[in-house]
Design an enzyme around this catalytic site. Sequence first.
Site, PDB file in Angstrom:
ATOM      1  N   GLY A  13      54.420  41.388  53.607  1.00 49.82           N
ATOM      2  CA  GLY A  13      53.275  42.301  53.631  1.00 49.82           C
ATOM      3  C   GLY A  13      52.831  42.696  55.033  1.00 49.82           C
ATOM      4  O   GLY A  13      51.754  43.266  55.206  1.00 49.82           O
ATOM      5  N   SER A  49      58.749  42.637  53.450  1.00 49.72           N
ATOM      6  CA  SER A  49      58.665  44.021  53.955  1.00 49.72           C
ATOM      7  C   SER A  49      59.982  44.788  53.808  1.00 49.72           C
ATOM      8  O   SER A  49      60.337  45.582  54.681  1.00 49.72           O
ATOM      9  CB  SER A  49      58.188  44.040  55.407  1.00 49.72           C
ATOM     10  OG  SER A  49      56.871  43.505  55.494  1.00 49.72           O
ATOM     11  N   GLU A  95      52.813  32.742  48.528  1.00 50.89           N
ATOM     12  CA  GLU A  95      51.408  32.989  48.174  1.00 50.89           C
ATOM     13  C   GLU A  95      50.884  31.930  47.204  1.00 50.89           C
ATOM     14  O   GLU A  95      49.678  31.691  47.133  1.00 50.89           O
ATOM     15  CB  GLU A  95      51.264  34.412  47.606  1.00 50.89           C
ATOM     16  CG  GLU A  95      51.421  35.447  48.722  1.00 50.89           C
ATOM     17  CD  GLU A  95      51.893  36.815  48.284  1.00 50.89           C
ATOM     18  OE1 GLU A  95      51.908  37.098  47.071  1.00 50.89           O
ATOM     19  OE2 GLU A  95      52.275  37.601  49.165  1.00 50.89           O
ATOM     20  N   GLY A 139      58.211  43.365  47.454  1.00 48.52           N
ATOM     21  CA  GLY A 139      56.805  43.359  47.047  1.00 48.52           C
ATOM     22  C   GLY A 139      56.258  44.777  47.017  1.00 48.52           C
ATOM     23  O   GLY A 139      56.497  45.538  46.081  1.00 48.52           O
ATOM     24  N   ASN A 179      58.577  42.311  42.826  1.00 49.22           N
ATOM     25  CA  ASN A 179      57.454  41.409  42.546  1.00 49.22           C
ATOM     26  C   ASN A 179      56.178  42.235  42.683  1.00 49.22           C
ATOM     27  O   ASN A 179      55.772  42.577  43.789  1.00 49.22           O
ATOM     28  CB  ASN A 179      57.484  40.251  43.555  1.00 49.22           C
ATOM     29  CG  ASN A 179      56.272  39.340  43.424  1.00 49.22           C
ATOM     30  OD1 ASN A 179      55.485  39.469  42.485  1.00 49.22           O
ATOM     31  ND2 ASN A 179      56.116  38.424  44.368  1.00 49.22           N
ATOM     32  N   TRP A 180      55.597  42.530  41.547  1.00 48.81           N
ATOM     33  CA  TRP A 180      54.393  43.389  41.565  1.00 48.81           C
ATOM     34  C   TRP A 180      53.144  42.637  42.019  1.00 48.81           C
ATOM     35  O   TRP A 180      52.106  43.238  42.215  1.00 48.81           O
ATOM     36  CB  TRP A 180      54.161  43.984  40.169  1.00 48.81           C
ATOM     37  CG  TRP A 180      55.036  45.149  39.843  1.00 48.81           C
ATOM     38  CD1 TRP A 180      56.216  45.492  40.442  1.00 48.81           C
ATOM     39  CD2 TRP A 180      54.798  46.160  38.843  1.00 48.81           C
ATOM     40  NE1 TRP A 180      56.728  46.634  39.884  1.00 48.81           N
ATOM     41  CE2 TRP A 180      55.878  47.064  38.901  1.00 48.81           C
ATOM     42  CE3 TRP A 180      53.789  46.368  37.906  1.00 48.81           C
ATOM     43  CZ2 TRP A 180      55.979  48.174  38.060  1.00 48.81           C
ATOM     44  CZ3 TRP A 180      53.877  47.460  37.056  1.00 48.81           C
ATOM     45  CH2 TRP A 180      54.969  48.364  37.140  1.00 48.81           C
ATOM     46  N   LYS A 181      53.237  41.323  42.111  1.00 49.11           N
ATOM     47  CA  LYS A 181      52.071  40.507  42.489  1.00 49.11           C
ATOM     48  C   LYS A 181      50.893  40.882  41.566  1.00 49.11           C
ATOM     49  O   LYS A 181      51.117  41.186  40.401  1.00 49.11           O
ATOM     50  CB  LYS A 181      51.771  40.669  43.980  1.00 49.11           C
ATOM     51  CG  LYS A 181      53.025  40.392  44.832  1.00 49.11           C
ATOM     52  CD  LYS A 181      52.769  40.266  46.291  1.00 49.11           C
ATOM     53  CE  LYS A 181      54.081  39.957  47.016  1.00 49.11           C
ATOM     54  NZ  LYS A 181      53.908  39.752  48.448  1.00 49.11           N
ATOM     55  N   GLU A 212      62.195  34.232  51.997  1.00 48.06           N
ATOM     56  CA  GLU A 212      61.105  35.122  52.377  1.00 48.06           C
ATOM     57  C   GLU A 212      60.347  34.518  53.562  1.00 48.06           C
ATOM     58  O   GLU A 212      59.460  33.660  53.362  1.00 48.06           O
ATOM     59  CB  GLU A 212      60.129  35.310  51.212  1.00 48.06           C
ATOM     60  CG  GLU A 212      60.746  35.937  49.991  1.00 48.06           C
ATOM     61  CD  GLU A 212      59.698  36.647  49.124  1.00 48.06           C
ATOM     62  OE1 GLU A 212      59.862  37.834  48.876  1.00 48.06           O
ATOM     63  OE2 GLU A 212      58.703  36.011  48.743  1.00 48.06           O
ATOM     64  N   HIS A 247      56.666  30.948  45.350  1.00 47.04           N
ATOM     65  CA  HIS A 247      56.347  32.029  46.292  1.00 47.04           C
ATOM     66  C   HIS A 247      55.351  31.491  47.323  1.00 47.04           C
ATOM     67  O   HIS A 247      54.482  30.680  46.990  1.00 47.04           O
ATOM     68  CB  HIS A 247      55.747  33.219  45.525  1.00 47.04           C
ATOM     69  CG  HIS A 247      55.686  34.448  46.382  1.00 47.04           C
ATOM     70  ND1 HIS A 247      54.713  34.629  47.331  1.00 47.04           N
ATOM     71  CD2 HIS A 247      56.483  35.533  46.446  1.00 47.04           C
ATOM     72  CE1 HIS A 247      54.926  35.787  47.950  1.00 47.04           C
ATOM     73  NE2 HIS A 247      55.996  36.358  47.424  1.00 47.04           N
TER      74      HIS A 247
HETATM   75  P1  13P Z   1      56.385  42.686  50.676  1.00 45.93           P
HETATM   76  O1  13P Z   1      57.670  43.407  50.328  1.00 45.93           O
HETATM   77  O2  13P Z   1      55.161  43.436  50.277  1.00 45.93           O
HETATM   78  O3  13P Z   1      56.384  42.244  52.108  1.00 45.93           O
HETATM   79  O4  13P Z   1      56.348  41.353  49.805  1.00 45.93           O
HETATM   80  C1  13P Z   1      57.447  40.524  49.796  1.00 45.93           C
HETATM   81  C2  13P Z   1      57.254  39.498  48.764  1.00 45.93           C
HETATM   82  O5  13P Z   1      56.419  38.615  48.906  1.00 45.93           O
HETATM   83  C3  13P Z   1      58.063  39.577  47.549  1.00 45.93           C
HETATM   84  O6  13P Z   1      57.951  38.432  46.773  1.00 45.93           O
END
Ligand code: 13P
Length: 244
Positions: free
Chosen positions: A170, A206, A97, A227, A11-13, A164, A95
Site C-alpha cells: 500500500g 504495490s 495486516e 491489493g 485481495n480486496w481487503k 509481501e 497477511h
Molecule cells: P497493495 O497491492 O495495495 O500494496 O497490497 C498488497 C497486499 O497486501 C496484498 O495482499
Amino acid sequence: MAQRRPLIAGNWKMHGLKADTGWVEAFAAAADTGACDVLVCPPFTLLETMGGLLSRHGLALGAQNCAEEAEGAFTGDVSAAMLADAGCSHVIVGHSERREGHAESDALVRRKALAAIEAGLVPVICVGEHRAERESGQAVETVLAQLAGSLPDISATQLVVAYEPVWAIGTGLTAGPEEAQAMHAAIRAAFPGADRDRLRILYGGSVKPGNAAALMACPDVDGALVGGASLDPDAFAQIVNLAS
Ligand code: 13P
C-alpha cells in the site's frame, strides 16, 4: 516459471459491497485468462455472491482469513469448512495486516493453514520483512524464520506462499525484480524435496500494471497477490494479461 502456471490473486481487503460485483463482468471482458489462474478474495460478505459470478468465468474464489478451530463457540469467527461450503478454494493466512493488527503469531498462522488444508482449501501463506529488517540485511533470515514457523508439515503442492515485504504494501514501493527474485529463490530453496519446483510463490506489495511485467519475468516469481490494483477490474485484467 515454465513448469508452474502463474497465479494472479486479488485481495480486496475490507472493500466491496454488493453494488461492486459488476467488477466480475468488467474484469472478464478485459482479461485473457487462458494461460494463468486467477483468484479473487473479496470480504466474507461477498463470498456467496462473487463465487457464483466468478465460477461462470472459471475464476477461483478465496477468503482473506479463517479460524484455527473447526467449529464451536467462537463468536465472529469463520471456519475453513464454512469457507469451503461457501465455494472457496483458497484462503489467505498470515497477511501482515493480520499479523500486526490482530497479533497473529507464526504458530497461529500455522494452525490456520492446517485448518485450511483439513477443510480442503489451499492456504496462501503470507510472509514478509519490515523495512528495518531489510535495511539491516536481515530480510532473508527474517522471512525464512517466519516461513519455518508458519508452515504446516505438508507438501509444497498443497499451498501457495506469498512474499509481501511489509514496507511495500500500500506504499507504492515495490521490491525491485532482483530483490524479489533473490527472496523467492531463498524461499523455494527452503522447501525440501522435488516438490519445491512445483511450489507457487507470489509476490505482493504495490503490484500495478506498470511494474508487474518485470516482477513476473523473474524465474521464481510465479504470480502476484494484488491489493489496491485488484479493486479496479481493468488494472487487474492488465496484470493478468501480462502474466499470461
Ligand atoms: P497493495 O497491492 O495495495 O500494496 O497490497 C498488497 C497486499 O497486501 C496484498 O495482499
